[in-house]
Design a protein around this motif. Structure first.
Motif, PDB file in Angstrom:
ATOM      1  N   ILE A  36       0.844  -1.195   0.000  1.00  0.00           N
ATOM      2  CA  ILE A  36       0.000   0.000   0.000  1.00  0.00           C
ATOM      3  C   ILE A  36       0.882   1.249   0.000  1.00  0.00           C
ATOM      4  CG2 ILE A  36      -1.817   1.273   1.192  1.00  0.00           C
ATOM      5  CD1 ILE A  36      -2.673  -1.371   2.493  1.00  0.00           C
ATOM      6  N   ILE A  37       0.575   2.173  -0.888  1.00  0.00           N
ATOM      7  CA  ILE A  37       1.295   3.435  -0.990  1.00  0.00           C
ATOM      8  C   ILE A  37       0.673   4.428  -0.012  1.00  0.00           C
ATOM      9  CG2 ILE A  37       1.916   5.341  -2.525  1.00  0.00           C
ATOM     10  CD1 ILE A  37       1.610   3.314  -4.866  1.00  0.00           C
ATOM     11  N   PHE A  38       1.511   5.110   0.764  1.00  0.00           N
ATOM     12  CA  PHE A  38       1.032   6.070   1.756  1.00  0.00           C
ATOM     13  C   PHE A  38       0.744   7.404   1.090  1.00  0.00           C
ATOM     14  CE2 PHE A  38       1.398   9.375   4.896  1.00  0.00           C
ATOM     15  CZ  PHE A  38       0.825   8.838   6.034  1.00  0.00           C
ATOM     16  N   LYS A  39      -0.451   7.943   1.354  1.00  0.00           N
ATOM     17  CA  LYS A  39      -0.854   9.229   0.772  1.00  0.00           C
ATOM     18  C   LYS A  39      -1.244  10.231   1.838  1.00  0.00           C
ATOM     19  CE  LYS A  39      -3.849  12.433  -0.744  1.00  0.00           C
ATOM     20  NZ  LYS A  39      -4.762  13.270   0.068  1.00  0.00           N
ATOM     21  N   ALA A  40      -0.755  11.437   1.727  1.00  0.00           N
ATOM     22  CA  ALA A  40      -1.235  12.567   2.519  1.00  0.00           C
ATOM     23  C   ALA A  40      -0.807  13.843   1.801  1.00  0.00           C
ATOM     24  CB  ALA A  40      -0.690  12.549   3.949  1.00  0.00           C
ATOM     25  N   SER A  41      -1.596  14.899   1.947  1.00  0.00           N
ATOM     26  CA  SER A  41      -1.313  16.166   1.274  1.00  0.00           C
ATOM     27  C   SER A  41      -0.640  17.151   2.221  1.00  0.00           C
ATOM     28  CB  SER A  41      -2.612  16.790   0.749  1.00  0.00           C
ATOM     29  OG  SER A  41      -3.226  15.960  -0.212  1.00  0.00           O
ATOM     30  N   PHE A  42       0.394  17.830   1.734  1.00  0.00           N
ATOM     31  CA  PHE A  42       1.047  18.859   2.542  1.00  0.00           C
ATOM     32  C   PHE A  42       0.291  20.177   2.465  1.00  0.00           C
ATOM     33  CE2 PHE A  42       3.259  18.766  -1.588  1.00  0.00           C
ATOM     34  CZ  PHE A  42       3.101  20.084  -2.010  1.00  0.00           C
ATOM     35  N   ASP A  43      -0.521  20.328   1.405  1.00  0.00           N
ATOM     36  CA  ASP A  43      -1.313  21.549   1.241  1.00  0.00           C
ATOM     37  C   ASP A  43      -2.565  21.214   0.453  1.00  0.00           C
ATOM     38  OD1 ASP A  43      -2.287  24.134   1.032  1.00  0.00           O
ATOM     39  OD2 ASP A  43      -0.920  24.709  -0.579  1.00  0.00           O
ATOM     40  N   ARG A  75       6.194   3.437   0.270  1.00  0.00           N
ATOM     41  CA  ARG A  75       6.220   4.372  -0.844  1.00  0.00           C
ATOM     42  C   ARG A  75       5.254   5.517  -0.535  1.00  0.00           C
ATOM     43  NH1 ARG A  75       5.102   1.711  -6.387  1.00  0.00           N
ATOM     44  NH2 ARG A  75       3.759   0.266  -5.237  1.00  0.00           N
ATOM     45  N   ILE A  76       5.549   6.704  -1.096  1.00  0.00           N
ATOM     46  CA  ILE A  76       4.807   7.912  -0.750  1.00  0.00           C
ATOM     47  C   ILE A  76       4.196   8.548  -1.995  1.00  0.00           C
ATOM     48  CG2 ILE A  76       4.919  10.195   0.330  1.00  0.00           C
ATOM     49  CD1 ILE A  76       5.505   8.002   2.311  1.00  0.00           C
ATOM     50  N   LEU A  77       2.947   8.979  -1.861  1.00  0.00           N
ATOM     51  CA  LEU A  77       2.256   9.752  -2.893  1.00  0.00           C
ATOM     52  C   LEU A  77       1.743  11.040  -2.286  1.00  0.00           C
ATOM     53  CD1 LEU A  77      -0.407   8.545  -5.460  1.00  0.00           C
ATOM     54  CD2 LEU A  77      -0.987  10.385  -3.873  1.00  0.00           C
ATOM     55  N   THR A  78       1.917  12.144  -2.984  1.00  0.00           N
ATOM     56  CA  THR A  78       1.281  13.399  -2.592  1.00  0.00           C
ATOM     57  C   THR A  78       0.972  14.196  -3.846  1.00  0.00           C
ATOM     58  OG1 THR A  78       1.327  15.162  -0.925  1.00  0.00           O
ATOM     59  CG2 THR A  78       3.289  14.930  -2.315  1.00  0.00           C
ATOM     60  N   ASP A  79       0.126  15.209  -3.682  1.00  0.00           N
ATOM     61  CA  ASP A  79      -0.294  15.995  -4.833  1.00  0.00           C
ATOM     62  C   ASP A  79       0.440  17.331  -4.884  1.00  0.00           C
ATOM     63  OD1 ASP A  79      -1.645  16.575  -2.482  1.00  0.00           O
ATOM     64  OD2 ASP A  79      -3.641  16.428  -3.340  1.00  0.00           O
ATOM     65  N   ILE A  80       0.573  17.838  -6.101  1.00  0.00           N
ATOM     66  CA  ILE A  80       1.182  19.145  -6.314  1.00  0.00           C
ATOM     67  C   ILE A  80       0.160  20.037  -7.015  1.00  0.00           C
ATOM     68  CG2 ILE A  80       3.549  18.282  -6.348  1.00  0.00           C
ATOM     69  CD1 ILE A  80       3.473  18.491  -9.414  1.00  0.00           C
ATOM     70  N   HIS A  81       0.246  21.334  -6.734  1.00  0.00           N
ATOM     71  CA  HIS A  81      -0.706  22.276  -7.316  1.00  0.00           C
ATOM     72  C   HIS A  81      -0.042  23.328  -8.196  1.00  0.00           C
ATOM     73  CE1 HIS A  81      -2.952  20.582  -3.907  1.00  0.00           C
ATOM     74  NE2 HIS A  81      -4.021  20.843  -4.615  1.00  0.00           N
ATOM     75  N   VAL A  95       5.355   8.896  -6.108  1.00  0.00           N
ATOM     76  CA  VAL A  95       4.281   9.191  -7.057  1.00  0.00           C
ATOM     77  C   VAL A  95       3.840  10.627  -6.859  1.00  0.00           C
ATOM     78  CG1 VAL A  95       2.008   8.524  -7.929  1.00  0.00           C
ATOM     79  CG2 VAL A  95       3.502   6.792  -6.906  1.00  0.00           C
ATOM     80  N   LEU A  96       3.819  11.404  -7.943  1.00  0.00           N
ATOM     81  CA  LEU A  96       3.314  12.773  -7.906  1.00  0.00           C
ATOM     82  C   LEU A  96       1.900  12.767  -8.482  1.00  0.00           C
ATOM     83  CD1 LEU A  96       6.379  13.257  -7.566  1.00  0.00           C
ATOM     84  CD2 LEU A  96       6.088  15.358  -8.888  1.00  0.00           C
ATOM     85  N   GLN A  97       0.973  13.286  -7.718  1.00  0.00           N
ATOM     86  CA  GLN A  97      -0.426  13.270  -8.138  1.00  0.00           C
ATOM     87  C   GLN A  97      -0.857  14.643  -8.636  1.00  0.00           C
ATOM     88  OE1 GLN A  97      -3.553  10.749  -6.234  1.00  0.00           O
ATOM     89  NE2 GLN A  97      -4.144  12.702  -5.315  1.00  0.00           N
ATOM     90  N   ILE A  98      -1.554  14.637  -9.767  1.00  0.00           N
ATOM     91  CA  ILE A  98      -2.107  15.861 -10.333  1.00  0.00           C
ATOM     92  C   ILE A  98      -3.574  15.942  -9.938  1.00  0.00           C
ATOM     93  CG2 ILE A  98      -2.479  17.215 -12.427  1.00  0.00           C
ATOM     94  CD1 ILE A  98       0.486  16.626 -11.793  1.00  0.00           C
ATOM     95  N   PRO A  99      -3.979  16.962  -9.185  1.00  0.00           N
ATOM     96  CA  PRO A  99      -5.385  17.067  -8.767  1.00  0.00           C
ATOM     97  C   PRO A  99      -6.326  17.161  -9.964  1.00  0.00           C
ATOM     98  CG  PRO A  99      -3.994  18.538  -7.485  1.00  0.00           C
ATOM     99  CD  PRO A  99      -3.148  18.021  -8.607  1.00  0.00           C
ATOM    100  N   ALA A 100      -7.541  16.704  -9.745  1.00  0.00           N
ATOM    101  CA  ALA A 100      -8.509  16.606 -10.845  1.00  0.00           C
ATOM    102  C   ALA A 100      -8.736  17.940 -11.537  1.00  0.00           C
ATOM    103  CB  ALA A 100      -9.827  16.040 -10.315  1.00  0.00           C
TER     104      ALA A 100
END
Length: 252
Positions: A36-43, A75-81, A95-100
């Protein structure tokens, strides 16, 4: 192909919360043989109200995510804006996530792709699955080696989302990895008098329906006490229920 699982709190609230969730993910991984990849947003840049909690910010948030990675081996996933965030985030996250809402932002996609990390692009609430070939083309053209797509429902206003599960096979024609965002899909955007409402009761059904349509991964925002969560409280899944749901998806 092995199922991909992504889980974690919506936003970084505290180091203690990250540690508690990470410990449970490690336990589930050992028990079920998952990764399982760990996800949390810094912003959380896209909040309903100016008064909504956003998180600790880039510098402190990345240090906290790096601590999770070092301590727990996840492993870590977070989103960038914003485009400038891609480089520092890429040094920490797998993993870099692009918000919808930002999935058509060319500079953001290009910057994420140039990090060499996996890029997970969430399908916008205003696009069809077939439309996602264009964001994928942008990322690949910029050098992305691995691109994932994530379904999270469509919005027609009126504080609700509708999931057309046909988007999953449509997107599988574009990329081999299509993830179902099982918790954001039960949101009722802006439906809580200045905050996003939702109904976590439907999260397991969203996951199982996505599996029937061929999803190759599942995204769950989880929290030990979701009703006390500082973001997406109404739609986050109870952390205690994650193991059972993951097990059911693996061994129906």
């Amino acid at each position: 192909m092995q199922n991909i699982f992504i889980a974690g709190p919506c936003v970084i609230e505290s180091a203690e919360l990250l540690d508690q969730v990470a410990q449970e993910l490690v336990r589930i991984n050992g028990l079920l043989g998952t990764d399982i990849i760990f996800k949390a947003s810094f912003d959380k840049a896209n909040r309903t109200s100016i008064n909504s909690f956003r998180g600790p910010g880039l510098e402190r948030g990345l240090q906290m995510l790096a601590d999770v990675k070092t301590k727990h081996g996840l492993r870590i996933l977070t989103d960038i804006h914003e485009s400038w965030q891609a480089e520092p985030v890429g040094k920490v996250c797998d993993v870099l996530q692009i918000p919808a809402f930002l999935c058509r932002q060319t500079d953001l996609l290009v910057a994420a792709a140039k990090t060499g990390r996996t890029v997970n692009i969430k399908k916008a609430q205003f696009l069809s699955g077939r439309d996602m070939r264009y964001p994928v083309e942008k990322a690949r053209d910029a050098g992305a080696k691995e691109v994932w797509l994530t379904e999270r429902g469509n919005s027609f206003g009126y504080n609700n989302l509708v999931v057309d599960f046909r988007n999953i096979p449509d997107m599988l024609e574009i990329v081999p990895t299509v993830i179902m965002d099982c918790t954001h899909s039960v949101q009722r955007p802006g439906g809580g008098n200045g905050v996003t409402a939702g109904d976590r009761r439907f999260v397991p059904a969203m996951a199982k329906a996505a599996k029937a349509f061929g999803a190759t991964g599942y995204f769950f925002e989880v929290h030990p006490t979701p009703d006390q969560g500082l973001s997406d409280a109404a739609n986050m899944l109870e952390l205690s229920k994650l193991e059972g749901l993951v097990s059911e998806l693996l061994h129906p």
